[in-house]
Structure formats: structure tokens, C-alpha cells
Design an enzyme around this catalytic site. Structure first.
Site, PDB file in Angstrom:
ATOM      1  N   ARG A   1      -9.534   4.810   4.323  1.00 19.31           N
ATOM      2  CA  ARG A   1      -8.823   4.055   3.587  1.00 19.31           C
ATOM      3  C   ARG A   1      -9.452   2.518   3.676  1.00 19.31           C
ATOM      4  O   ARG A   1      -9.482   1.584   2.879  1.00 19.31           O
ATOM      5  CB  ARG A   1      -7.398   3.813   4.044  1.00 19.31           C
ATOM      6  CG  ARG A   1      -6.448   2.941   3.325  1.00 19.31           C
ATOM      7  CD  ARG A   1      -5.250   2.636   4.013  1.00 19.31           C
ATOM      8  NE  ARG A   1      -4.350   3.927   3.981  1.00 19.31           N
ATOM      9  CZ  ARG A   1      -3.646   4.300   2.730  1.00 19.31           C
ATOM     10  NH1 ARG A   1      -3.820   3.707   1.801  1.00 19.31           N
ATOM     11  NH2 ARG A   1      -3.058   5.412   2.751  1.00 19.31           N
TER      12      ARG A   1
ATOM     13  N   SER B   1       0.747  -1.155   0.116  1.00 17.72           N
ATOM     14  CA  SER B   1      -0.013   0.068   0.099  1.00 17.72           C
ATOM     15  C   SER B   1       0.701   1.231   0.117  1.00 17.72           C
ATOM     16  O   SER B   1       1.965   1.299   0.022  1.00 17.72           O
ATOM     17  CB  SER B   1      -0.961   0.079   1.055  1.00 17.72           C
ATOM     18  OG  SER B   1      -1.913   0.808   0.867  1.00 17.72           O
ATOM     19  N   HIS B   2       0.282   2.516   0.272  1.00 21.52           N
ATOM     20  CA  HIS B   2       0.880   3.547   0.132  1.00 21.52           C
ATOM     21  C   HIS B   2       0.341   4.633   1.050  1.00 21.52           C
ATOM     22  O   HIS B   2      -0.818   4.733   1.179  1.00 21.52           O
ATOM     23  CB  HIS B   2       0.831   4.287  -1.341  1.00 21.52           C
ATOM     24  CG  HIS B   2       1.646   5.414  -1.729  1.00 21.52           C
ATOM     25  ND1 HIS B   2       1.748   6.628  -1.024  1.00 21.52           N
ATOM     26  CD2 HIS B   2       2.629   5.557  -2.814  1.00 21.52           C
ATOM     27  CE1 HIS B   2       2.565   7.549  -1.319  1.00 21.52           C
ATOM     28  NE2 HIS B   2       3.071   6.860  -2.585  1.00 21.52           N
ATOM     29  N   ALA B   3       1.202   5.408   1.862  1.00 21.97           N
ATOM     30  CA  ALA B   3       0.821   6.284   3.046  1.00 21.97           C
ATOM     31  C   ALA B   3      -0.044   7.210   2.487  1.00 21.97           C
ATOM     32  O   ALA B   3      -0.769   7.696   3.336  1.00 21.97           O
ATOM     33  CB  ALA B   3       2.236   6.690   3.844  1.00 21.97           C
TER      34      ALA B   3
END
Length: 401
Positions: free
Chosen positions: A290, A234-236
Site C-alpha cells: 500500500r 483510505s480503505h482497509a
């Protein structure tokens, strides 16, 4: 000097000679690319063992996988630098060279009389490159600096891995980062020398190179007091950005902007009502929600086979990828269709290798042979004026191999 390296080959660095006192990854990857670009690279190796990367494994027809990756196109000079004659030979080579690279232990080159300041006293055109773990000063100057240790010390491992487990990267990132900055700095120094006639002394630290690559994470910490979390695939700062389940596997989807989200839900998933949902309308809101985004996207992707969804995403212009492995990349149609595979010679026979990623349209970069330990010793020594009897005497004395 090797006449092949001075001819008009069209290679950008033809005619440039590099002497490198190198080992492992950081310096060898820089000099291998210099060799790819046409430079003559003379690799100075120790008697008996050579570059210790020669012995990491025996995976490639008995040769080490790291070594064949990082050392094609070079000449191997195997010499005892603790001997007066051996050191004199290397100094004579450097006196005629354009570039000298070393990534020895801190202070080792200076103790041998191969420090940049000493070498450049009478050779102002020389580009001398010192590669180290932590630089030339500071409390860590003498610390061991293997790739994993630098990844840990810089905090790279704190943002790499899963929420539960910090992980080093699957490739030697700190080594490669330092090597790429060395490559860029060498080429810049040579370009400047064309205008000024003066070389350069360049210091490259693995620590500095890795810190440079942490820019986003560092700014988040400095200005938001936020430690970027480890998030696996994933991506912050972006959502949706992860691997999502399909009927028969997984696919990675990375939506970069709000327009991409609208396209994903309207054209790919045919759920236009989701485009205006205030929880998902902007990336800031999607990141805030998210868990809901990931649950929703995962539910929708399960309605498709991987190949079908991959095609729909590509047609809609949504960034996506199938999760490959080493077997799949070797067989990847993109490499085959673009004719990226070549054959490289080694002492154990030919091996496959991919073309360098720097593609010049007017000339194909060189992919020379991987040298056996000391394979070019005699030729290199003859090139600085030693005759056969002198070389034989050095060999019998154990000075060269």
C-alpha cells in the site's frame, strides 16, 4: 381522520395513520419518511418543551436544524400524558391508527399504558414499534443510548477516523440506521397485514442496527483475528483508495479491481509498464504494498489540475470524486440538474429542502409543512370526537397546549 390523507393521491401510504411518541432522531426519521410516502403522522409532544430536538439550535430562521429536517409533514399534538384525559386522548388516537411508534426511555411507554402488548390486546391490526438503544433484555437494557454512546459501544468508532484518533461519524449513524430499519419493518408489517389482517409488534435497537452495518469488520475479526484499522479516507481492503494530491488540490480515487488498476495506469497516467508490475498486478499485492502504491499514485496525480484529472478519470471509468463540503453539495450540479430542491413551509416561513431519496416515477412524494409545537392539537382532538368546550377545558387545565 384528515381527508387529505385518505384521498386517492397516488402516494403509497395514503390512508395510513401513524401515531408517534417520539423525540430526537431515530423515530422521527422513520416517521418523516412515512409522512413523505403519504401517511398521516401525528407526533405526540410534551407540554412546554415538545420534542427536545426543537431546542438543539436556532439555525433555520430561529428553528432547530435537526427538527426541520426530521419533522416535516407531521401534525403536532401537545398533550400531558401524565393526565388521565391526555392519556385517554392518545389511546383513542392509537385505537384508530395503523401504526404506533415510540422511542421513549426504557419502560416509559409501558408505565403509561402505551406498551405494545396492551395496545394490541384490542387492536390486533396495529403495527406497534418499540425503538430503543439496546433492545428489550440483556445487561444494557436500561442504559442511556445516545448516538455517540452506541457508536462507541458497538466499536464503530474503532474503525472510524485517522490512525491516531478514533472518531464518531459526522452524522448520527446509529440513530439513522435504527430509523431506516424501523421504516422498512413498518412497511413490511403493513404489507403482511394486507394478506393476514394481523398487525405486528416490532422491536428496533440502535445497537442491533449499528452492529448489522459492521458486517465486514466483524467477519474480519471473527475469521482473520484482524481489527480493521482506522484509515481516514483510505480503505482497509482496497488499494489505491484514498485522497491524492493534484496541482491545485486533492482528488479521491478508488480502484475496485485489477482491471481498474490497468485502466488507471495505462489510459489515465499513460504508464503501461506499471500494469504488469508484480507488486501492483492484483489487489491483494497492492494492499500488501500500500505505501508504495500510494506514493506512486500521488506522484502521478500531482502532474494534473484537479478538474482535468477528474475528467480523465471519468472518461476512463475510474471511480473518483472531488472532496466536497456542505457548501459544494448545496450547489452541486447533480441536484440542480435533476430538480431535487423544493420549498417546505414552517412557522418561520419557507425553507429549502431536498426531495426524499425514494423517487416514484408516477407520483412525487409529499413534503408537508414542519409543525409548530401543538399546531394541530385542536384538530386532532376534534377528530376523536371532542368538542370545542371539552378542548377548551383541557387547555385551561394545562392538559393540552
Amino acid at each position: 381522520m384528515d381527508t387529505a390523507s385518505t384521498g386517492d393521491t397516488g402516494l403509497p401510504l395514503a390512508g395510513i395513520t401513524v401515531v408517534s411518541l417520539e423525540q430526537a432522531v431515530a423515530a422521527p426519521i422513520a416517521t418523516r419518511h412515512l409522512a413523505d410516502l403519504g401517511a398521516r403522522v401525528i407526533k405526540v409532544e410534551r407540554i412546554g418543551e415538545g420534542d427536545f430536538a426543537r431546542n438543539y439550535d436556532s439555525a433555520v430562521h430561529g428553528l432547530a436544524s435537526h427538527f426541520v429536517w426530521l419533522n416535516r409533514g407531521k401534525e403536532s399534538l401537545c398533550v400531558d400524558l401524565k393526565s388521565e384525559a391526555g392519556l385517554a386522548a392518545v389511546r383513542a388516537l392509537v385505537a384508530e391508527a395503523d401504526v404506533f411508534v415510540q422511542n421513549s426511555a426504557p419502560g416509559a411507554a409501558e408505565r403509561l399504558g402505551l406498551g405494545a402488548e396492551e395496545l394490541r390486546e384490542n387492536h390486533q391490526r396495529l403495527v406497534a414499534v418499540n425503538m430503543s438503544g439496546y433492545g428489550t433484555s440483556g445487561p444494557f437494557v436500561d442504559r442511556k443510548a445516545y448516538d455517540m454512546l452506541v457508536q462507541a459501544e458497538t466499536g464503530l468508532v474503532s474503525i472510524t477516523g485517522t490512525p491516531e484518533t478514533a472518531t464518531k461519524t459526522g452524522i448520527p449513524t446509529s440513530d439513522i440506521a435504527a430509523g431506516m430499519y424501523a421504516l422498512a419493518a413498518i412497511q413490511a408489517a403493513l404489507f403482511r397485514r394486507e394478506r393476514t389482517g394481523i398487525g405486528a409488534t416490532i422491536d428496533i435497537a440502535m445497537f442491533d442496527a449499528t452492529v448489522e452495518w459492521l458486517g465486514h469488520s466483524i467477519y474480519m475479526q471473527m475469521y482473520q483475528d484482524v481489527q480493521i484499522r482506522r484509515m481516514g479516507l483510505s480503505h482497509a481492503s482496497i488499494a489505491p483508495y484514498d485522497a491524492y494530491p493534484t496541482r491545485d488540490g486533492q482528488i479521491l480515487i478508488g480502484v475496485q479491481n485489477d482491471r481498474g488498476w490497468r485502466t488507471l495506469v495505462t489510459e489515465v497516467f499513460e504508464r503501461p509498464e506499471l500494469a504488469g508490475d508484480p507488486r501492483f498486478a492484483t489487489n491483494i499485492e497492492r494492499v500488501r504494498h500500500r505505501a508504495e502504491v500510494d506514493e506512486l499514485v500521488g506522484k502521478l496525480t500531482r502532474d494534473f489540475d484537479t478538474a482535468e484529472l477528474d475528467g480523465r478519470l471519468a472518461d476512463a471509468g475510474i471511480p473518483a470524486a472531488q472532496l466536497g463540503d456542505m457548501k459544494s453539495v448545496i450547489a452541486h450540479p447533480q441536484l440542480t440538474a435533476r430538480d431535487r430542491w423544493r420549498e417546505v413551509q414552517t412557522e418561520a416561513g419557507p425553507i429549502r429542502a431536498v426531495l426524499p431519496p425514494m423517487t416514484f416515477r408516477d407520483v412525487e412524494l409529499r413534503m408537508g409543512a414542519v409543525p409548530a409545537l401543538g399546531e394541530q392539537t385542536d384538530a386532532v382532538l376534534a377528530g376523536i370526537g371532542l368538542n370545542g368546550e371539552q378542548i377548551a377545558e383541557m387547555r385551561s387545565a394545562g392538559i393540552v397546549q
